[in-house]
Design a protein around this motif. Structure first.
Motif, PDB file in Angstrom:
ATOM      1  N   ARG A   1       0.204  -3.942   1.558  1.00  0.00           N
ATOM      2  CA  ARG A   1      -1.038  -3.617   0.854  1.00  0.00           C
ATOM      3  C   ARG A   1      -0.754  -3.250  -0.610  1.00  0.00           C
ATOM      4  NH1 ARG A   1      -2.784   1.619   2.746  1.00  0.00           N
ATOM      5  NH2 ARG A   1      -1.227   2.183   1.207  1.00  0.00           N
ATOM      6  N   ALA A   2       0.311  -2.463  -0.810  1.00  0.00           N
ATOM      7  CA  ALA A   2       0.640  -2.031  -2.178  1.00  0.00           C
ATOM      8  C   ALA A   2       1.035  -3.219  -3.061  1.00  0.00           C
ATOM      9  CB  ALA A   2       1.761  -1.000  -2.131  1.00  0.00           C
TER      10      ALA A   2
ATOM     11  N   LEU B   1      -4.943  -7.654   9.378  1.00  0.00           N
ATOM     12  CA  LEU B   1      -5.616  -8.657   8.555  1.00  0.00           C
ATOM     13  C   LEU B   1      -6.845  -8.059   7.864  1.00  0.00           C
ATOM     14  CD1 LEU B   1      -5.321 -11.678   7.936  1.00  0.00           C
ATOM     15  CD2 LEU B   1      -6.901 -12.141   9.794  1.00  0.00           C
ATOM     16  N   ASP B   2      -7.651  -7.307   8.617  1.00  0.00           N
ATOM     17  CA  ASP B   2      -8.851  -6.684   8.036  1.00  0.00           C
ATOM     18  C   ASP B   2      -8.477  -5.688   6.945  1.00  0.00           C
ATOM     19  OD1 ASP B   2     -10.724  -8.044   9.484  1.00  0.00           O
ATOM     20  OD2 ASP B   2     -10.878  -6.558  11.079  1.00  0.00           O
ATOM     21  N   ASN B   3      -7.435  -4.897   7.196  1.00  0.00           N
ATOM     22  CA  ASN B   3      -6.987  -3.929   6.196  1.00  0.00           C
ATOM     23  C   ASN B   3      -6.577  -4.625   4.898  1.00  0.00           C
ATOM     24  OD1 ASN B   3      -6.477  -0.856   6.821  1.00  0.00           O
ATOM     25  ND2 ASN B   3      -6.307  -1.935   8.778  1.00  0.00           N
ATOM     26  N   LEU B   4      -5.740  -5.653   5.045  1.00  0.00           N
ATOM     27  CA  LEU B   4      -5.245  -6.336   3.844  1.00  0.00           C
ATOM     28  C   LEU B   4      -6.367  -7.130   3.170  1.00  0.00           C
ATOM     29  CD1 LEU B   4      -1.693  -7.443   5.035  1.00  0.00           C
ATOM     30  CD2 LEU B   4      -2.311  -5.495   3.630  1.00  0.00           C
ATOM     31  N   ASP B   5      -7.252  -7.693   3.980  1.00  0.00           N
ATOM     32  CA  ASP B   5      -8.381  -8.440   3.420  1.00  0.00           C
ATOM     33  C   ASP B   5      -9.269  -7.505   2.581  1.00  0.00           C
ATOM     34  OD1 ASP B   5      -9.923 -11.032   3.421  1.00  0.00           O
ATOM     35  OD2 ASP B   5     -11.467  -9.641   4.120  1.00  0.00           O
ATOM     36  N   PHE B   6      -9.479  -6.297   3.097  1.00  0.00           N
ATOM     37  CA  PHE B   6     -10.283  -5.320   2.359  1.00  0.00           C
ATOM     38  C   PHE B   6      -9.650  -5.029   0.994  1.00  0.00           C
ATOM     39  CE2 PHE B   6     -10.782  -0.622   1.517  1.00  0.00           C
ATOM     40  CZ  PHE B   6     -12.022  -0.725   0.902  1.00  0.00           C
TER      41      PHE B   6
ATOM     42  N   LYS C   1       5.089  -0.861   7.014  1.00  0.00           N
ATOM     43  CA  LYS C   1       5.287  -2.208   6.477  1.00  0.00           C
ATOM     44  C   LYS C   1       3.956  -2.793   5.987  1.00  0.00           C
ATOM     45  CE  LYS C   1       9.306  -3.795   9.087  1.00  0.00           C
ATOM     46  NZ  LYS C   1       9.812  -4.893   9.907  1.00  0.00           N
ATOM     47  N   VAL C   2       2.914  -2.587   6.789  1.00  0.00           N
ATOM     48  CA  VAL C   2       1.592  -3.089   6.369  1.00  0.00           C
ATOM     49  C   VAL C   2       1.165  -2.382   5.079  1.00  0.00           C
ATOM     50  CG1 VAL C   2      -0.841  -3.341   7.008  1.00  0.00           C
ATOM     51  CG2 VAL C   2       0.914  -3.640   8.734  1.00  0.00           C
TER      52      VAL C   2
ATOM     53  N   LEU D   1       1.680   3.439  -2.079  1.00  0.00           N
ATOM     54  CA  LEU D   1       1.808   3.883  -0.688  1.00  0.00           C
ATOM     55  C   LEU D   1       2.061   5.375  -0.824  1.00  0.00           C
ATOM     56  CD1 LEU D   1       4.387   2.526   1.955  1.00  0.00           C
ATOM     57  CD2 LEU D   1       3.224   4.684   2.052  1.00  0.00           C
ATOM     58  N   LEU D   2       1.036   6.143  -0.517  1.00  0.00           N
ATOM     59  CA  LEU D   2       1.132   7.587  -0.763  1.00  0.00           C
ATOM     60  C   LEU D   2       1.679   8.306   0.471  1.00  0.00           C
ATOM     61  CD1 LEU D   2      -2.156   7.781  -2.801  1.00  0.00           C
ATOM     62  CD2 LEU D   2       0.161   7.617  -3.663  1.00  0.00           C
ATOM     63  N   GLU D   3       1.444   9.593   0.525  1.00  0.00           N
ATOM     64  CA  GLU D   3       2.011  10.432   1.588  1.00  0.00           C
ATOM     65  C   GLU D   3       1.784   9.853   2.999  1.00  0.00           C
ATOM     66  OE1 GLU D   3       0.524  14.256   0.747  1.00  0.00           O
ATOM     67  OE2 GLU D   3       2.024  15.295   1.959  1.00  0.00           O
ATOM     68  N   HIS D   4       0.593   9.276   3.212  1.00  0.00           N
ATOM     69  CA  HIS D   4       0.247   8.664   4.502  1.00  0.00           C
ATOM     70  C   HIS D   4       0.047   7.172   4.285  1.00  0.00           C
ATOM     71  CE1 HIS D   4      -0.358  12.624   6.273  1.00  0.00           C
ATOM     72  NE2 HIS D   4      -0.962  12.954   5.154  1.00  0.00           N
ATOM     73  N   PRO D   5       0.218   6.361   5.358  1.00  0.00           N
ATOM     74  CA  PRO D   5       0.045   4.913   5.164  1.00  0.00           C
ATOM     75  C   PRO D   5      -1.339   4.561   4.621  1.00  0.00           C
ATOM     76  CG  PRO D   5       1.003   5.352   7.332  1.00  0.00           C
ATOM     77  CD  PRO D   5       0.654   6.681   6.742  1.00  0.00           C
TER      78      PRO D   5
END
Lengths: 315, 245
Positions: A148-149, A95-100, A143-144, A82-86
């Motif tokens: 993801r991380a 869901l789409d973000n995490l699925d990707f 949190k998302v 999780l870098l400088e920006h989310p």
């Protein structure tokens, strides 16, 4: 091998500026490691070097046993960030973000779905999983991003100021989630933060850098105990302004002041406090209470970062 | 590698569809283009749309123009929205990111172009069904699709190359639009001020017998240009440069 990160004289220059200056440190497996420093100290550059996103000008870094310069892709395979920006696609849903990212890390479909559900339920976001992230608060996005991380169960995650820009309530909530997840996932965490109480609470080991150089390294407890002075608060009757020059003359105490009717001062750790209390009583002060406070990590940090001329700690 | 390209492609495609806010508005946008190019224009032309092949030939250019709007966003958009560094910090290989983004732009624009063309072939017959159903010749369709694909790929590669270096989507779009302007003005000037002898020579060259050879030369030229542009984009894809830009 017990260390997840080993750097040896790691250096990075940008034209005439040395962003990272001969950094040498080790981070053992399973640690929550705090990497502290003021803005522009070189924290983000160090993370980029460790992830193999930038090439060092000098020195080496090994992460999970891989050389960051020649095996950056292997490092990125086994870490989360999780870098400088989310770094989330705001047009898409959680869901789409995490699925990707689940697909990116080749998680099989069934495992991907159950893992996303597990993390989003833990973070209290499962019910909103289909909503585009554009309308979400920064705290929820963070949190998302943490989910993801952690999605592919990496051995090491890099978190670059995860609570920056959050309101205090959201920051505390995120910090609690982070502490629980790090514990549950048994993951090594490389955390940069400005928030010293956050570092004190979460980190088992911290490093402080200033202008790219390492100025302190050790557990928060060790760093605090190395501080030369301790903060003393004295409560009672007859505490007046005239005591301040007297404290300087007789005890060499220059950092002292009256705060809300009580006396606060920096007392040399190697001197007996009883001599001061006795002298105060003799001067007619009705001493009711004396509090000796351990130095906080924040005070250690300020000593090292704001007053750069002081001796560095090498715990 | 293929799995990673498909992963990036799926993400990009979802983003393209939601470029205007919601999936619904994305689909409406697509339907409007298909409505104009695949229904309105063939309906106005009638059977001539299918018999005079110069009309549908213009479709080869449709994906070429449609792709500009989406490829400008590919890297510059990620940079602008602060998602690029996280993407680069993932395990995805450079080539997968690049090719996935190019593929999404090409499939999106080519999909609209081909759908419009196929629907148009049917719609053109609606006013004269009693005269029998006519459709484009199959070999013509094959050549047209190949040209559409190669032109879309050309623009997608060029757009990605521009987007790699652009600091914002607007800058990338402006650069691409400007290069288009220069390209078309160039063609106009060449045809306008070409000496009469050269015109006669060219018209002598473009005979129906030489058409297959001419098409083959164009296809070959586009293949080479596409390959060169994709290779240059791969060479310019440096994680450290992308992050520091």
């Amino acid at each position: 091998m017990n260390d997840v990160i080993v750097t040896q004289s790691l250096t990075r220059d940008f034209k005439t500026v040395r962003a990272v200056d001969h950094l040498t440190f080790q981070v053992p497996y399973g640690t929550v490691f705090g990497f502290l420093g003021p803005n522009g100290a070189g924290k983000t550059t160090t993370i980029r070097l460790l992830l193999g996103l930038l090439e060092p000008t000098g020195g080496t870094a090994h992460v999970l046993g891989f050389n960051s310069q020649s095996e950056g892709h292997r490092i990125r395979e086994q870490t989360g960030a999780l870098l400088e920006h989310p770094g989330l696609y705001e047009r898409l849903s959680a869901l789409d973000n995490l699925d990707f990212y689940g697909r990116v890390y080749h998680l099989p479909a069934i495992q991907r779905r159950s893992r996303i559900q597990e993390l989003l339920e833990h973070l209290g976001l499962w019910e909103r999983r289909h909503e585009p992230l554009a309308g979400w608060s920064r705290g929820m996005k963070q949190k998302v991003a943490i989910a993801r991380a952690l999605l592919h169960r990496p051995k090491l995650i890099f978190l670059d100021e995860p609570t920056a820009g959050l309101d205090p309530v959201a920051a505390v909530e995120l910090r609690n989630d982070l502490a629980q997840l790090a514990e549950a996932e048994k993951v090594t965490v490389f955390l940069t933060t400005h928030n010293l109480s956050e570092a004190e609470r979460l980190c088992g080991l911290v490093a402080i850098i200033r202008a790219g150089k390492l100025v302190a390294f050790g557990s928060p407890e060790t760093l605090r105990s190395r501080r030369k002075n301790e903060r003393v608060e004295i409560y009672g009757q007859g505490l007046e302004q005239s005591l301040l020059p007297w404290l300087d003359t007789h005890f060499g105490v220059r950092q002292a002041g009256l705060v809300n009717g009580h006396l606060e001062l920096e007392w040399p750790g190697d001197r007996e406090l009883s001599s001061l209390v006795r002298a105060l009583v003799e001067r007619g002060v009705g001493v009711e209470e004396v509090r000796r406070n351990k130095a906080s990590l924040e005070e250690v940090f300020l000593d090292l970062v704001v007053d750069g001329d002081k001796e560095p700690y090498t715990a | 590698m293929i799995q990673d390209i498909v992963t990036v492609f799926i993400k990009e495609f979802k983003e393209i569809l939601q470029m205007r806010g919601t999936k619904r508005s994305g689909w409406i946008n697509i339907l409007v283009v298909i409505g104009v190019m695949g229904v309105y224009m063939p309906l106005m032309s009638g059977r001539e749309w299918v018999t005079n092949l110069l009309n549908p030939i213009s479709f080869a250019w449709l994906p070429f123009f449609l792709v500009i709007g989406v490829v400008a966003d590919s890297f510059a958009g990620e940079r602008e929205r602060h998602t690029l560094e996280t993407l680069l910090a993932s395990r995805l290989p450079d080539a997968s990111i690049l090719l996935g983004k190019i593929a999404a732009g090409v499939v999106y624009s080519l999909g609209i172009g081909i759908t419009s063309l196929l629907i148009g072939g049917v719609v053109a017959n609606l006013g004269s069904l009693e005269e029998g159903f006519v459709y484009y010749p199959l070999d013509f369709l094959g050549i047209l699709w190949a040209l559409s694909l190669l032109l879309a790929l050309l623009m997608a590669s060029l757009g990605t190359l521009v987007s790699l270096r652009a600091s914002s989507v607007r800058q990338a779009s402006q650069t691409l639009s400007l290069s288009m302007l220069v390209f078309w003005v160039g063609i106009f000037l060449v045809t306008r001020f070409l000496p009469e002898e050269a015109r006669v020579l060219l018209s002598g060259f473009f005979t129906p017998e030489r058409l297959p050879m001419f098409v083959a030369m164009v296809v070959l030229g586009l293949v080479v240009a596409d390959a060169v542009l994709i290779s240059v984009a791969m060479l310019r894809f440096k994680r450290s440069r992308l992050i520091l830009d």
